[in-house]
Design a protein around this motif. Structure first.
Motif, PDB file in Angstrom:
ATOM      1  N   SER A  99       1.025  -1.143   0.101  1.00 52.63           N
ATOM      2  CA  SER A  99       0.080  -0.061  -0.033  1.00 52.63           C
ATOM      3  C   SER A  99       0.772   1.319  -0.207  1.00 52.63           C
ATOM      4  CB  SER A  99      -0.921   0.072   1.353  1.00 52.63           C
ATOM      5  OG  SER A  99      -0.244   0.242   2.419  1.00 52.63           O
ATOM      6  N   SER A 100       0.338   2.448  -0.620  1.00 52.83           N
ATOM      7  CA  SER A 100       0.787   3.726  -0.490  1.00 52.83           C
ATOM      8  C   SER A 100       1.181   3.901   0.916  1.00 52.83           C
ATOM      9  CB  SER A 100       0.026   4.690  -1.428  1.00 52.83           C
ATOM     10  OG  SER A 100      -1.139   4.628  -0.857  1.00 52.83           O
ATOM     11  N   LYS A 101       0.201   3.798   1.736  1.00 50.77           N
ATOM     12  CA  LYS A 101       0.344   4.145   3.038  1.00 50.77           C
ATOM     13  C   LYS A 101       1.624   3.553   3.585  1.00 50.77           C
ATOM     14  CE  LYS A 101      -1.860   3.652   7.842  1.00 50.77           C
ATOM     15  NZ  LYS A 101      -3.058   3.057   8.350  1.00 50.77           N
ATOM     16  N   SER A 117       0.639   8.394  -4.483  1.00 44.61           N
ATOM     17  CA  SER A 117      -0.862   8.618  -4.482  1.00 44.61           C
ATOM     18  C   SER A 117      -1.261   7.419  -4.117  1.00 44.61           C
ATOM     19  CB  SER A 117      -1.194   8.973  -5.962  1.00 44.61           C
ATOM     20  OG  SER A 117      -0.936   7.729  -6.822  1.00 44.61           O
ATOM     21  N   ASP A 118      -2.438   7.245  -3.412  1.00 44.88           N
ATOM     22  CA  ASP A 118      -3.357   6.346  -2.974  1.00 44.88           C
ATOM     23  C   ASP A 118      -3.459   5.046  -3.736  1.00 44.88           C
ATOM     24  OD1 ASP A 118      -4.491   5.292  -0.530  1.00 44.88           O
ATOM     25  OD2 ASP A 118      -6.596   5.455  -1.625  1.00 44.88           O
ATOM     26  N   ARG A 120      -3.555   0.354  -2.942  1.00 48.97           N
ATOM     27  CA  ARG A 120      -3.632  -0.805  -2.168  1.00 48.97           C
ATOM     28  C   ARG A 120      -3.774  -2.040  -2.881  1.00 48.97           C
ATOM     29  NH1 ARG A 120      -4.899  -2.284   3.448  1.00 48.97           N
ATOM     30  NH2 ARG A 120      -5.932  -4.045   3.433  1.00 48.97           N
TER      31      ARG A 120
END
Length: 129
Positions: A99-101, A117-118, A120
Motif C-alpha cells: 500500500s501507498s500508506k 498517490s493512494d 492498495r
C-alpha cells in the motif's frame, strides 16, 4: 514568560501518481479486491510511476484479523522509463498487502522529497492440497 522560536513551516510534498496498476500470476484469481494466489507462485506487479530509473524498495505488510500488521516483507522493484516492475513469490500462506500508506511511511523516514498517490494491493496467499 513565553518564549517563541522560529516559526514552523509546513510544506506540502509533491504526490507522484501511481497509475495503470496490473497484477499478474499464472495460478490464482481476483475475488472482489483481493488476489487469491497459492504459495510459491510468482506474482508480477507493474505500475506507471513517473520517477527516474532505479531501484525502489517495497514493503508488504502481512496482516492478521484484517487490521493488525505482524511483519513486513521487503522486495526491491525496478523503475525503468516510468514503469515500476516488481516480482514477488510468497513462501507461506498469509495476507500480505502492498500500500501507498506503508510505502509513504518509508519515504518519510528516508527524507524523500515526494509521496505516492493512494493505492492498495491485497493478497490472500494460500496453501494448496
Amino acid at each position: 514568560m513565553q518564549i517563541f522560536g522560529e516559526p514552523t513551516i509546513v510544506t506540502e510534498l509533491p504526490i507522484v501518481t501511481v497509475s495503470n496498476v496490473n497484477v499478474t500470476y499464472t495460478t490464482g484469481q481476483l475475488v472482489g479486491n483481493i488476489h487469491w494466489v497459492p504459495v510459491n507462485t510468482i506474482i508480477t506487479i507493474t505500475a506507471d510511476i513517473p520517477l527516474p530509473d532505479g531501484v525502489f524498495m517495497t514493503m508488504f505488510e502481512v496482516m492478521v484479523s484484517a487490521t493488525e500488521v505482524i511483519k513486513d516483507i521487503r522486495r526491491p522493484a525496478t523503475i525503468t522509463n516510468g514503469v515500476m516492475t516488481l516480482e514477488v513469490k510468497f513462501k507461506e500462506s498469509g495476507n500480505p498487502v502492498l500500500s501507498s500508506k506503508r510505502l509513504n511511511k518509508g519515504l518519510e523516514i528516508i527524507g524523500a522529497p515526494f509521496r505516492l498517490s493512494d493505492f492498495r494491493i491485497e493478497f490472500d496467499i494460500y496453501d494448496e492440497v
